[in-house]
Structure formats: structure tokens, C-alpha cells
Scaffold this active site. Sequence first.
Site, PDB file in Angstrom:
ATOM      1  N   CYS A  70      46.303  36.253  52.402  1.00 37.97           N
ATOM      2  CA  CYS A  70      46.886  35.614  51.205  1.00 37.97           C
ATOM      3  C   CYS A  70      47.953  34.583  51.538  1.00 37.97           C
ATOM      4  O   CYS A  70      48.374  33.835  50.654  1.00 37.97           O
ATOM      5  CB  CYS A  70      47.471  36.665  50.271  1.00 37.97           C
ATOM      6  SG  CYS A  70      46.194  37.481  49.349  1.00 37.97           S
TER       7      CYS A  70
HETATM    8  N1  CO8 Z   1      39.974  51.457  35.196  1.00 34.13           N
HETATM    9  C1  CO8 Z   1      40.622  52.520  34.679  1.00 34.13           C
HETATM   10  N2  CO8 Z   1      41.458  53.285  35.390  1.00 34.13           N
HETATM   11  C2  CO8 Z   1      41.658  52.974  36.685  1.00 34.13           C
HETATM   12  C3  CO8 Z   1      41.021  51.882  37.292  1.00 34.13           C
HETATM   13  C4  CO8 Z   1      40.145  51.102  36.495  1.00 34.13           C
HETATM   14  N3  CO8 Z   1      39.506  50.044  36.992  1.00 34.13           N
HETATM   15  N4  CO8 Z   1      41.421  51.813  38.571  1.00 34.13           N
HETATM   16  C5  CO8 Z   1      42.279  52.813  38.775  1.00 34.13           C
HETATM   17  N5  CO8 Z   1      42.426  53.534  37.643  1.00 34.13           N
HETATM   18  C6  CO8 Z   1      43.259  54.716  37.428  1.00 34.13           C
HETATM   19  C7  CO8 Z   1      43.457  55.492  38.720  1.00 34.13           C
HETATM   20  O1  CO8 Z   1      42.405  56.392  38.945  1.00 34.13           O
HETATM   21  C8  CO8 Z   1      44.773  56.191  38.456  1.00 34.13           C
HETATM   22  O2  CO8 Z   1      44.534  57.355  37.680  1.00 34.13           O
HETATM   23  P1  CO8 Z   1      45.377  58.703  37.963  1.00 34.13           P
HETATM   24  O3  CO8 Z   1      46.802  58.328  37.677  1.00 34.13           O
HETATM   25  O4  CO8 Z   1      44.792  59.631  36.970  1.00 34.13           O
HETATM   26  O5  CO8 Z   1      45.140  59.017  39.386  1.00 34.13           O
HETATM   27  C9  CO8 Z   1      45.543  55.213  37.573  1.00 34.13           C
HETATM   28  O6  CO8 Z   1      44.553  54.347  37.020  1.00 34.13           O
HETATM   29  C10 CO8 Z   1      46.580  54.394  38.309  1.00 34.13           C
HETATM   30  O7  CO8 Z   1      45.978  53.863  39.530  1.00 34.13           O
HETATM   31  P2  CO8 Z   1      46.791  53.034  40.561  1.00 34.13           P
HETATM   32  O8  CO8 Z   1      48.065  53.727  40.897  1.00 34.13           O
HETATM   33  O9  CO8 Z   1      45.883  52.609  41.688  1.00 34.13           O
HETATM   34  O10 CO8 Z   1      47.087  51.708  39.694  1.00 34.13           O
HETATM   35  P3  CO8 Z   1      48.262  50.688  39.834  1.00 34.13           P
HETATM   36  O11 CO8 Z   1      49.107  50.792  38.642  1.00 34.13           O
HETATM   37  O12 CO8 Z   1      48.925  50.752  41.174  1.00 34.13           O
HETATM   38  O13 CO8 Z   1      47.497  49.281  39.771  1.00 34.13           O
HETATM   39  C11 CO8 Z   1      46.781  47.538  41.300  1.00 34.13           C
HETATM   40  C12 CO8 Z   1      46.530  48.944  40.767  1.00 34.13           C
HETATM   41  C13 CO8 Z   1      46.570  46.550  40.169  1.00 34.13           C
HETATM   42  C14 CO8 Z   1      45.803  47.280  42.416  1.00 34.13           C
HETATM   43  C15 CO8 Z   1      48.239  47.397  41.807  1.00 34.13           C
HETATM   44  O14 CO8 Z   1      48.569  48.477  42.642  1.00 34.13           O
HETATM   45  C16 CO8 Z   1      48.479  46.117  42.580  1.00 34.13           C
HETATM   46  O15 CO8 Z   1      48.252  45.027  42.106  1.00 34.13           O
HETATM   47  N6  CO8 Z   1      49.016  46.217  43.798  1.00 34.13           N
HETATM   48  C17 CO8 Z   1      49.315  45.069  44.632  1.00 34.13           C
HETATM   49  C18 CO8 Z   1      48.061  44.483  45.120  1.00 34.13           C
HETATM   50  C19 CO8 Z   1      48.266  43.254  45.953  1.00 34.13           C
HETATM   51  O16 CO8 Z   1      49.137  42.464  45.818  1.00 34.13           O
HETATM   52  N7  CO8 Z   1      47.398  43.063  46.876  1.00 34.13           N
HETATM   53  C20 CO8 Z   1      47.458  41.904  47.661  1.00 34.13           C
HETATM   54  C21 CO8 Z   1      46.246  41.889  48.416  1.00 34.13           C
HETATM   55  S1  CO8 Z   1      45.493  40.415  48.390  1.00 34.13           S
HETATM   56  C22 CO8 Z   1      45.527  39.710  49.962  1.00 34.13           C
HETATM   57  O17 CO8 Z   1      46.388  39.862  50.746  1.00 34.13           O
HETATM   58  C23 CO8 Z   1      44.332  38.869  50.303  1.00 34.13           C
HETATM   59  C24 CO8 Z   1      43.352  39.652  51.057  1.00 34.13           C
HETATM   60  C25 CO8 Z   1      42.155  38.812  51.387  1.00 34.13           C
HETATM   61  C26 CO8 Z   1      41.276  38.533  50.211  1.00 34.13           C
HETATM   62  C27 CO8 Z   1      39.883  38.936  50.435  1.00 34.13           C
HETATM   63  C28 CO8 Z   1      38.969  38.629  49.261  1.00 34.13           C
HETATM   64  C29 CO8 Z   1      38.089  39.679  48.726  1.00 34.13           C
END
Ligand code: CO8
Length: 376
Positions: free
Chosen positions: A156
Amino acid sequence: MHAVVISGTGLYQPPHTISNAELVEAFNRYVDLQNEQHAAAIAAGDRAPLTHSSVEFIEKASGIKQRYVIEKGGVLDPTRMYPRFAERGDEELSLMAEIGAEACRQALAAAGRQGSDVDAVFCAAANMQRAYPAMAVEIQQAIGAGGYGFDMNVACSSATFGIEQAVNAVRSGTAKCVLVVSPEITSAHLEWRDRDCHFIFGDVCTAVLIERADLATATEQWEVLGTKLVTQFSNAIRNNFGFMNRSEDSDPGARDKTFKQEGRKVFKEVVPMAAAHIEAHLATMELQPSAIKRFWLHQANLGMNQLIIKKLVGAEAGVAGSELAPLILDEFANTASAGSIIAFHKHRAGLQSGDTGVICSFGAGYSIGSVIVRKH
Ligand code: CO8
């Protein structure tokens, strides 16, 4: 040493959008098909059923409302769940070079330049279409540039790291006019069947033209006051796809051969790192965050940007999505290294001559890159 400016930017925007509703509908159909297919194992307790995704969760957890993709049919086909690209022959322009050349042409036009004015092309992106020849060299040929080109990948942070290389080349006099191009075909490396991340990414390509200030003729110019890069190893965002896979006899379709992350961990660890990085970089120029007119931040998650802005300027001064820290992730989703550049491309109007802004990326590596710019 020469003063350096950003004299133009370009943006290739793919032709198709996928709304969260469309994405979730396809994903949930995939889940139902899988659960039907494995009904006996699920009933016997040998396999856990897959769970539906939800539009509400995606919008609340990420702020993403839609994404652009180059190919939509394959992604939304519940029996496939990844894009369908026709393989191109060696004599044809490759897809990354095609979108790269389009973004580059826009950046050149904005700066009043032609391909022949360019003496270096850096293709900086989170994934490369092939090992070699370098994508940058193909883009260099496609736009009629001279000099040299090379590829670089810092996930990224590829674009901001590329900008530092371009700025250094121009500052030291080894080049006069450099393009940093970031074709991010994230749809080909996203696991669209994983509920935790299927909504995260979108395709796009950005280009930034860096020139010697005394030679630039663009009507709008941004002096680069400084750049600062940092990396710190982390496995929290990882993709094990690579040329060793065959020799390791590993399964090319295994989950670890596409994007994988521990989202919560990334969120918690990267927010303080990014805020401290920006603050430290500004301090080297005796600038306070409160003096900054705009922050063009990496676009991964609305909550991350809210917290970073709050840490930098306080909750009262501004929120992500305001003029101070524009958001594009609602429309584009996370476009890997292109995100902060799209924000800069689309949201720099209204700043006055002498105003200072910060472009900042953060992501896998971990890697953070900041570029401090001042409007001419
Ligand atoms: N629908 C419904 N519920 C869901 C879903 C969904 N799709 N997904 C997860 N849940 C549920 C989970 O099961 C969990 O339930 P429970 O509490 O019962 O266990 C609950 O929702 C909460 O889950 P999470 O804790 O995982 O959810 P978050 O609030 O943390 O949100 C995010 C998830 C949006 C992914 C968040 O953590 C986030 O954005 N984190 C930062 C991500 C980030 O910045 N990443 C950067 C990486 S990008 C990069 O560097 C480039 C890489 C190269 C690119 C390659 C291209 C492909």
C-alpha cells in the site's frame, strides 16, 4: 540540488462498479451453494457452515459503499468469484501497462508535457502482472518516454515510496521529469470468497509527474518539501504468492496465495504508527499538524482515518471525510497504494498558494510513506 514539484496527476477509473448490495448478493449465493454442497458434512458436524455477509457490516466497519473493477462478471459469478481476464499475447500491450499508460497520459496532459519529455518511469504497485520485463519499461515504451524504468513493490505504500525515489532522482540531477505510476488491479489478488475481506479492494491506476521546479511549466504545481519513509516487519498483512510456489509444491489456490490480513491487529498497530510518523515528519520542518491545510491519507478504512486525524489535530478541528482529510474510499474502496494519490488527485482544489498538505500511505510491510507538499 534542485527544487522539485509535482506538476500533474492522472487517474484511470475502471468501467464497472460493484455496489455493496451486488457484492453481498453474489457472496451469499456462493455461501448457500457451498452449504448445500457440503450439507452432509455440516450435518455430521465435520464442517462449519459458511456465514452470510452483510451490507450494514461492510459500511459500518469500513465506510466502503462500492468499488470499481476492470471485470465484473467473474467476480459476481458464485461459481467463480474472481475476475475473468483474457490472456494477452506477448505482442499485445499488457493490461497493467494499458491502464498505466492511460493514467500517465492524463498526468502528462495536466502538466503540459509529452511522453518524450519523461526520462524515467517507476511502476510502483502492490502486485505486478509478471516477473519481467518490468511493467515500467513497457509503460515507458507505450507513452514514448526515454531514459529508464523499473518496478517496485511496497504494497500500500508503493506510490509514496516511488515518489521519494522520483524526487531524489530529480533533486540530485539524474533525471528531470519522472512518472510514478501505480496500476492496482487488486481484484485479481483479493479472495472474494472470504467474508472477512471480500469487500475491501477496488481496481484503479494513478500517475504522478515529478519535475525540476525550474523547468516545470504546469499552471498548477506543488513543491515537494520533503519525504519520509519507514518500514517495520509484520505478518499481519501477507500474501505468499510467488515464483517459489511451484518448487515448493504448494497449492496455487491455497488461501495464503491471495491477500490475507488480521484486520483488527492492523487497525490497532498502524493507526498510532501513522499518526506518529506524520507528526515526526512535520517536526523535521518545524511544522505543527494544525498548520496543515489538507491530509490526503491512505484509504483503507474510515475509522482508521478518523483516529489518525483526531490524534493529529484533535476531534474538534476536523474529521475524516471533511475538507481537511478527504475520503474517496466510499466510492473507490481500498485501492492499495493508489488511495492517497486518488485523494490528492480529486481533492486539492481550494488550497491557496503557500498552503501545505501531507500525502500519507500506510499498509503491508508494515510500510508508511509521507510526502509534504506546498502549493506554488
Ligand atoms: N459481514 C458480516 N459480518 C462480518 C463480516 C461480513 N462481511 N466480516 C466479519 N464479520 C463479523 C465477524 O465475524 C465478527 O463477528 P464476531 O464479533 O461475532 O466474531 C465481527 O463482524 C467483527 O469482525 P472484525 O473484528 O474482523 O471486524 P472489524 O470491525 O475489525 O472490521 C476491517 C474489519 C474492515 C477489515 C477492519 O479491521 C480494517 O479495516 N482493518 C484495517 C485494514 C487495513 O488497513 N488493511 C490494510 C491492508 S491493505 C495493504 O496494505 C495492501 C495490500 C496489497 C493489496 C493486494 C490486493 C488484493
